[in-house]
Write an enzyme that holds these catalytic residues in place. Structure first.
Site, PDB file in Angstrom:
ATOM      1  N   CYS A   2     -51.088  26.053  69.914  1.00 15.78           N
ATOM      2  CA  CYS A   2     -50.768  24.757  69.509  1.00 15.78           C
ATOM      3  C   CYS A   2     -51.327  23.966  70.944  1.00 15.78           C
ATOM      4  O   CYS A   2     -52.273  23.908  70.992  1.00 15.78           O
ATOM      5  CB  CYS A   2     -48.668  24.746  70.031  1.00 15.78           C
ATOM      6  SG  CYS A   2     -48.340  25.850  68.739  1.00 15.78           S
ATOM      7  N   ARG A  46     -47.551  21.653  66.863  1.00 16.05           N
ATOM      8  CA  ARG A  46     -46.578  22.797  66.338  1.00 16.05           C
ATOM      9  C   ARG A  46     -48.298  23.779  65.882  1.00 16.05           C
ATOM     10  O   ARG A  46     -48.681  23.189  64.486  1.00 16.05           O
ATOM     11  CB  ARG A  46     -45.873  22.437  66.556  1.00 16.05           C
ATOM     12  CG  ARG A  46     -45.190  24.102  65.370  1.00 16.05           C
ATOM     13  CD  ARG A  46     -43.738  24.218  65.384  1.00 16.05           C
ATOM     14  NE  ARG A  46     -42.755  25.351  65.951  1.00 16.05           N
ATOM     15  CZ  ARG A  46     -42.002  25.752  65.209  1.00 16.05           C
ATOM     16  NH1 ARG A  46     -41.684  24.767  63.998  1.00 16.05           N
ATOM     17  NH2 ARG A  46     -41.693  26.687  65.364  1.00 16.05           N
ATOM     18  N   LEU A  47     -48.446  24.606  66.027  1.00 12.20           N
ATOM     19  CA  LEU A  47     -48.246  25.614  65.089  1.00 12.20           C
ATOM     20  C   LEU A  47     -47.520  27.117  65.253  1.00 12.20           C
ATOM     21  O   LEU A  47     -47.281  27.533  66.052  1.00 12.20           O
ATOM     22  CB  LEU A  47     -50.235  26.424  65.379  1.00 12.20           C
ATOM     23  CG  LEU A  47     -50.745  27.128  64.067  1.00 12.20           C
ATOM     24  CD1 LEU A  47     -51.151  26.398  62.817  1.00 12.20           C
ATOM     25  CD2 LEU A  47     -51.875  27.797  64.855  1.00 12.20           C
ATOM     26  N   ASN A  70     -47.637  25.978  75.187  1.00 11.73           N
ATOM     27  CA  ASN A  70     -48.918  26.950  74.428  1.00 11.73           C
ATOM     28  C   ASN A  70     -49.296  27.674  74.731  1.00 11.73           C
ATOM     29  O   ASN A  70     -49.630  28.016  75.553  1.00 11.73           O
ATOM     30  CB  ASN A  70     -49.981  26.180  74.318  1.00 11.73           C
ATOM     31  CG  ASN A  70     -51.362  26.828  73.323  1.00 11.73           C
ATOM     32  OD1 ASN A  70     -50.765  27.397  72.420  1.00 11.73           O
ATOM     33  ND2 ASN A  70     -52.223  26.616  73.291  1.00 11.73           N
ATOM     34  N   GLY A  71     -48.147  29.063  74.229  1.00 14.33           N
ATOM     35  CA  GLY A  71     -47.991  30.591  74.262  1.00 14.33           C
ATOM     36  C   GLY A  71     -47.610  31.500  73.448  1.00 14.33           C
ATOM     37  O   GLY A  71     -46.911  30.967  72.557  1.00 14.33           O
ATOM     38  N   GLU A  72     -48.012  32.986  74.043  1.00 13.33           N
ATOM     39  CA  GLU A  72     -47.091  33.796  73.712  1.00 13.33           C
ATOM     40  C   GLU A  72     -46.873  34.730  74.660  1.00 13.33           C
ATOM     41  O   GLU A  72     -47.381  34.945  75.224  1.00 13.33           O
ATOM     42  CB  GLU A  72     -48.334  34.492  72.445  1.00 13.33           C
ATOM     43  CG  GLU A  72     -48.526  34.299  71.175  1.00 13.33           C
ATOM     44  CD  GLU A  72     -47.637  33.886  70.272  1.00 13.33           C
ATOM     45  OE1 GLU A  72     -46.834  34.657  70.614  1.00 13.33           O
ATOM     46  OE2 GLU A  72     -47.224  33.232  69.678  1.00 13.33           O
ATOM     47  N   ASP A  95     -40.255  32.672  71.007  1.00 16.00           N
ATOM     48  CA  ASP A  95     -40.518  33.248  72.540  1.00 16.00           C
ATOM     49  C   ASP A  95     -39.880  31.965  73.224  1.00 16.00           C
ATOM     50  O   ASP A  95     -39.747  32.323  74.597  1.00 16.00           O
ATOM     51  CB  ASP A  95     -41.911  33.796  72.981  1.00 16.00           C
ATOM     52  CG  ASP A  95     -42.615  33.118  72.305  1.00 16.00           C
ATOM     53  OD1 ASP A  95     -42.675  32.078  71.559  1.00 16.00           O
ATOM     54  OD2 ASP A  95     -43.729  33.668  72.735  1.00 16.00           O
ATOM     55  N   LEU A 227     -60.308  39.580  63.155  1.00 18.04           N
ATOM     56  CA  LEU A 227     -62.362  39.511  63.045  1.00 18.04           C
ATOM     57  C   LEU A 227     -62.966  41.063  63.516  1.00 18.04           C
ATOM     58  O   LEU A 227     -62.671  41.451  64.194  1.00 18.04           O
ATOM     59  CB  LEU A 227     -62.189  38.452  64.499  1.00 18.04           C
ATOM     60  CG  LEU A 227     -62.197  37.111  63.913  1.00 18.04           C
ATOM     61  CD1 LEU A 227     -62.968  35.797  64.851  1.00 18.04           C
ATOM     62  CD2 LEU A 227     -62.763  36.815  63.131  1.00 18.04           C
ATOM     63  N   ILE A 254     -69.325  37.688  59.756  1.00 16.14           N
ATOM     64  CA  ILE A 254     -70.129  36.912  59.242  1.00 16.14           C
ATOM     65  C   ILE A 254     -71.619  37.186  59.197  1.00 16.14           C
ATOM     66  O   ILE A 254     -71.568  38.044  60.274  1.00 16.14           O
ATOM     67  CB  ILE A 254     -69.663  35.464  59.800  1.00 16.14           C
ATOM     68  CG1 ILE A 254     -70.648  33.809  59.349  1.00 16.14           C
ATOM     69  CG2 ILE A 254     -70.027  35.599  61.059  1.00 16.14           C
ATOM     70  CD1 ILE A 254     -69.657  33.107  59.157  1.00 16.14           C
ATOM     71  N   THR A 304     -75.084  30.887  76.247  1.00 14.85           N
ATOM     72  CA  THR A 304     -74.243  31.957  75.513  1.00 14.85           C
ATOM     73  C   THR A 304     -73.169  31.493  74.538  1.00 14.85           C
ATOM     74  O   THR A 304     -73.268  31.487  73.400  1.00 14.85           O
ATOM     75  CB  THR A 304     -74.282  32.651  76.485  1.00 14.85           C
ATOM     76  OG1 THR A 304     -75.798  32.567  76.684  1.00 14.85           O
ATOM     77  CG2 THR A 304     -73.260  34.228  75.857  1.00 14.85           C
ATOM     78  N   ARG A 307     -74.750  28.936  71.257  1.00 12.24           N
ATOM     79  CA  ARG A 307     -75.171  30.922  70.034  1.00 12.24           C
ATOM     80  C   ARG A 307     -73.895  31.646  69.428  1.00 12.24           C
ATOM     81  O   ARG A 307     -73.699  31.482  68.439  1.00 12.24           O
ATOM     82  CB  ARG A 307     -76.180  30.887  70.643  1.00 12.24           C
ATOM     83  CG  ARG A 307     -77.507  30.651  71.610  1.00 12.24           C
ATOM     84  CD  ARG A 307     -78.499  32.060  72.121  1.00 12.24           C
ATOM     85  NE  ARG A 307     -79.617  30.975  72.556  1.00 12.24           N
ATOM     86  CZ  ARG A 307     -80.394  31.847  73.514  1.00 12.24           C
ATOM     87  NH1 ARG A 307     -80.674  33.399  73.462  1.00 12.24           N
ATOM     88  NH2 ARG A 307     -81.465  31.447  73.564  1.00 12.24           N
ATOM     89  N   GLY A 331     -62.231  41.364  69.811  1.00 12.72           N
ATOM     90  CA  GLY A 331     -62.731  42.337  70.753  1.00 12.72           C
ATOM     91  C   GLY A 331     -63.195  41.413  71.992  1.00 12.72           C
ATOM     92  O   GLY A 331     -63.772  41.730  72.646  1.00 12.72           O
TER      93      GLY A 331
END
Length: 527
Positions: A2, A46-47, A70-72, A95, A227, A254, A304, A307, A331
């Protein structure tokens, strides 16, 4: 993801606020709301991820106070039950609705109680004060700055504040802001007491804690995807998730069509775990044409980060356009905890630990920033199991003597933790690491370097780099990125502390390119 924004001034200009706030509409395309607290504005894009009904829309208000977040908040149900017992009622399954009741009960002590990745701004209706806070790693973004009258603003991204604040800075992770001061409530990298678990005990706990970190991040009212680069870290996340899921997970990889190292390994993992796997290919034209847009959305000039963002941005764009997935597990953060190729050169265990502490504290400016922007700009939410607070606390506390690479294999503890579990092929579990920006195809980085070479003569490079004193460009590629950055974020380079580079003080690490490819121990990583 969000998007949140707060302008903490009774004299705030609503049109100026809207202009800045709407720059991050893609973070929260489902709904938008701005409230006037009487002391300033709070805005929320909002998402919908948890609590998908309209009742989950923010800002949440209670007893004259309100909050945007904006959180979990993992395991929020237990805290919610405690609050219900104290007489609070709730109108949604979100939540984040527990934040105001928690604030009323615990004040700013509430932040250390949260098992969460979050950024929030609270308006205290009783005192008229604004309080802001960010999670200990900085997985959720938050920036701040001051207007010409000295009033503070907060926002999910720096681009929200361009033109509103003279100097924009990242909100420090693990801190809260109150009464004009930033106060640390959790330094995630600091070790209060060294844990002397032996290797086998440590590996058992690493396996258990990482598994728990994945489990809690699978809980979502929206669809989840993964991913998968084919490297150790994302492969472990996908393998654990597969073991915890009743049906095949959806994975995405990808690479450049001609030389993507990891596409073949990602396919091996996908075949082994039985995922529904999608491969996305990118061209040299995609790489160059996306560069300016990418730097604008990232808000960085770091080599970095840029890229490594090309592939991530393009695969997330494809996921957004072609699927109904809303949440992506990734990850990131494993390297900072267990080591990079360059930390094999650490002169001592203490030096390894010191470097890990530095990298964890700076994560929010590099890998975590990359994951957030590439994913959120495509209206998706990033979840990072390696950033689980309990997991990070434990790995950071381990005696560095068992973390440093004395085994002839980097990240030995993490690999050994899952040895014999049969969740990944040994060829993946023990495979040498390839840097993500190289693993999508060595040619991608080469194209970027070659393109930068065409933009400046040697004389132009030497002259134009001198314009910058902070984080001065040192290659034509770094100058190109810096000049694009300055176009969108003029005089805001201090948002990023410096270039992400190996520790040049160590023997073997005094290099002029951040890619692990230039290190003498890269070896089999690129095959």
């Amino acid at each position: 993801m969000c998007s949140i924004m707060g302008y903490c001034s009774p004299d705030a200009d609503i049109e100026l606020f809207k202009k800045g706030f709407n720059r991050t509409k893609s973070r929260g395309p489902d709904d938008s709301r701005i409230v006037d607290t009487g002391k300033g504005f709070l805005g929320f894009h909002r998402l919908s991820i948890m609590g998908l009904t309209p009742s989950g829309m923010q800002p949440f208000a209670l007893n004259g106070s309100c909050v945007i977040c904006n959180g979990e908040l993992y395991g929020f149900e237990k805290e919610k039950e405690l609050l219900i017992q104290k007489g609070y009622t709730f109108n949604s399954d979100s939540d984040c609705e527990i934040i105001l009741p928690m604030y009323f009960e615990y004040g700013t002590d509430m932040f250390s109680r949260l098992d969460a990745e979050f950024a929030c701004v609270i308006f205290d209706g009783e005192t008229g004060d604004f309080i802001a806070a960010r999670d200990p790693i900085g997985i959720r973004p938050l920036y701040y700055g001051y207007d010409e009258n000295g009033k503070i603003l907060f926002a999910s991204e720096a681009k929200n504040l361009v033109g509103l604040a003279k100097k924009i800075m990242p909100f420090p992770p693990g801190h809260y802001y109150k009464d004009g001061a930033f106060i640390c409530y959790c330094d995630i990298a600091k070790v209060d007491k060294v844990c002397n678990d032996d290797v086998e005990t440590a590996c058992k706990k690493i396996r258990e804690k990482l598994t728990a970190g994945v489990q809690k991040r699978l809980i979502s009212d929206a669809k989840v995807g993964f991913l998968l680069s084919g490297g150790l870290d994302s492969s472990l996340v996908c393998a654990i998730a597969t073991a915890e899921s009743k049906k095949p997970i959806e994975t995405f990889a990808i690479g450049m069509s001609e030389d993507a190292i990891d596409l073949k390994y990602a396919r091996q993992v996908a075949d082994f775990i039985g995922s529904h796997h999608t491969e996305v290919y990118m061209t040299p034209e995609d790489v160059i044409s996306s560069l300016e847009e990418l730097i604008h959305l990232l808000g960085t000039y770091d080599i970095t980060t840029i890229r490594a963002s090309v592939g991530m941005y393009l695969v997330c764009k494809a996921i957004h356009e072609k699927t109904d997935i809303r949440v992506l597990l990734t990850g990131e953060i494993s390297d900072e905890l267990f080591g990079y190729k360059y930390t094999d050169f650490a002169p001592s265990a203490q030096a390894f630990q010191k470097e890990a502490e530095k990298r964890v504290r700076e994560l929010h400016m590099y890998d975590v920033l990359r994951a957030d922007r590439c994913i959120s700009v495509n209206s998706l939410e990033a979840r990072v199991p390696f950033g689980d607070l309990d997991f990070v606390h434990y790995v950071m506390s381990l005696n560095p003597e068992i973390k440093i690479n004395k085994y002839g294999k980097g990240k030995y503890l993490l690999r050994h933790a899952f040895e014999g579990e049969n969740i990944l092929p040994d060829s993946i579990l023990w495979r040498e690491k390839a840097a993500f920006s190289d693993a999508v195809g060595h040619s991608m980085v080469d194209y970027l370097k070659e393109y930068a070479e065409t933009q400046y003569t040697d004389e132009e490079f030497e002259k134009r780099k001198l314009k910058y004193t902070h984080a001065q460009p040192f290659t034509k590629e770094s100058l190109l990125y810096r000049e694009i950055f300055e176009k969108y974020y003029p005089n805001q380079s201090e948002m990023i502390v410096d270039f992400w580079m190996p520790n040049k003080e160590w023997d073997g690490c005094d290099v002029n390119d951040p890619s692990a490819r230039v290190l003498s121990n890269y070896g089999e990583s690129g095959k």
